[in-house]
Design an enzyme around this catalytic site. Sequence first.
Site, PDB file in Angstrom:
ATOM      1  N   SER A  69       0.859  -1.185   0.000  1.00 58.78           N
ATOM      2  CA  SER A  69       0.000   0.000   0.000  1.00 58.78           C
ATOM      3  C   SER A  69       0.890   1.227   0.000  1.00 58.78           C
ATOM      4  CB  SER A  69      -0.893   0.001   1.250  1.00 58.78           C
ATOM      5  OG  SER A  69      -1.509   1.261   1.423  1.00 58.78           O
ATOM      6  N   TYR A  84      -1.595  -0.074  10.775  1.00 58.30           N
ATOM      7  CA  TYR A  84      -1.614  -0.450   9.349  1.00 58.30           C
ATOM      8  C   TYR A  84      -0.304  -0.028   8.687  1.00 58.30           C
ATOM      9  CZ  TYR A  84      -3.326  -0.957   4.544  1.00 58.30           C
ATOM     10  OH  TYR A  84      -3.497  -1.328   3.229  1.00 58.30           O
TER      11      TYR A  84
END
Length: 254
Positions: free
Chosen positions: A149, A162
């Site tokens: 990501s 995250y």
Amino acid sequence: MASKLTGTVALVTGASSGIGEATARQLAELGASVALVARRKDRLDALAAEIEKAGGTALVVEADITDRTQAEAAVEQTVDHFGRLDTLVNNAGLMLLGPVVGADAEEWERMIAVNVQGLLYTTRAALPHLLKAAEDGPRRVADIVNISSIAGRVAWNGYGVYNLTKFGVNGFTESLRQEVTQRHVRVGVLEPGGVNTELDSHNKPEIHGEMIQPFLDTTEILAPEDIADGVTYMVTRPRHASIAELWIMPTDQA
């Protein structure tokens, strides 16, 4: 006429939704036999039927890759069935946002298990087979693509844990690339930003909505197929060409 991946075998984790489904479809369309790995067997069965109806070949492997034994068994089942493994797409992921203090610790543990441990377990089990494919396979090269990501490069408020998992994925990818690149196993990381998938479906609107809404209001969000395009681009490059890192970013609507 043979397609670019005819004769090869690909294993896709997180294949029961979003990017995993789209990637599996595209790899099958290019001629690869595809092992579909995830926990939701009903979704895998439907995807396998779709691929086979279109003339492709798919194997359903129900597994929770956060369990090392299941991750290893998924790889072995793939190799036992198809006789080889040429491409690994580590796509399984979970995004849970919120403050580090006060958040549900069990949620963080699950996200770390999926995003980091599952990727590590599957890669470790697959690597010997990928090295063999690079030696004697039809393309004389093997591929590992880790779906990370943009959060693996840039930190935001509320993304702390995250970010932790995706920074870890990026670092692991680079280290592994250096370890095996001379043995013709190409290792790359694909870093999407702003994708419309089930990835963040567990986030509470009161936590996630205020942070992300300005971005949604001004940006054309990517579709899973856009990320699948990136995966197939990485694995169908000529044998001598390797992509260590690929960003796929949404565009402003204005």
